[in-house]
Motif scaffolding. Structure first.
Motif, mmCIF file in Angstrom:
data_model
loop_
_atom_site.group_PDB
_atom_site.id
_atom_site.type_symbol
_atom_site.label_atom_id
_atom_site.label_comp_id
_atom_site.label_asym_id
_atom_site.label_seq_id
_atom_site.Cartn_x
_atom_site.Cartn_y
_atom_site.Cartn_z
ATOM 1 N N THR A 148 1.129 -1.085 -0.033
ATOM 2 C CA THR A 148 -1.032 -0.061 0.030
ATOM 3 C C THR A 148 1.192 1.094 -0.259
ATOM 4 N N ILE A 159 0.886 3.621 -2.728
ATOM 5 C CA ILE A 159 0.952 5.623 -2.374
ATOM 6 C C ILE A 159 1.870 6.408 -3.034
ATOM 7 N N ILE A 170 -8.444 4.513 0.514
ATOM 8 C CA ILE A 170 -8.013 3.524 0.248
ATOM 9 C C ILE A 170 -9.734 2.935 1.416
ATOM 10 N N THR A 171 -10.531 1.958 0.803
ATOM 11 C CA THR A 171 -11.123 1.489 1.088
ATOM 12 C C THR A 171 -10.979 -0.278 1.227
ATOM 13 N N TRP A 172 -11.568 -0.823 2.200
ATOM 14 C CA TRP A 172 -11.481 -1.758 2.151
ATOM 15 C C TRP A 172 -12.428 -2.794 2.238
#
Length: 87
Positions: free
Chosen positions: A68, A72, A85-87
């Motif tokens: 990640t 980024i 960022i969504t999981w």
């Protein structure tokens, strides 16, 4: 450079920001009649080329193997100012 920038839908400001160079320099590079016309140095050419034509992917690094943090950092390098960022 101007034709390529415009074909990509980028303003001088957007190109400068994405390449992380001073906005005023784009006009100096694009207009040979500008009072302070100049050509970019090698490092700046590389930055502009990466923005206008896409940076080549780093050798041996696939997106599915990137952390990640690496993703980024790459987005920031390409000019992103925010990342969600969504999981």
């Amino acid at each position: 450079m101007k034709a390529t920038r415009e074909a990509r839908g980028l303003s001088q400001y957007a190109l400068a920001k994405a390449a992380r160079i001073a906005t005023v320099m784009i006009a100096r590079y694009e207009n040979e009649h500008h009072a302070y016309a100049t050509l970019p140095g090698t490092a700046t050419w590389t930055k502009l080329n990466d923005v206008l034509f896409g940076a080549p992917p780093p050798a041996g690094v696939a997106l599915d193997n990137a952390t990640t943090e690496e993703i980024i950092n790459e987005l920031k390098r390409r000019g992103a100012t925010t990342v969600a960022i969504t999981w």
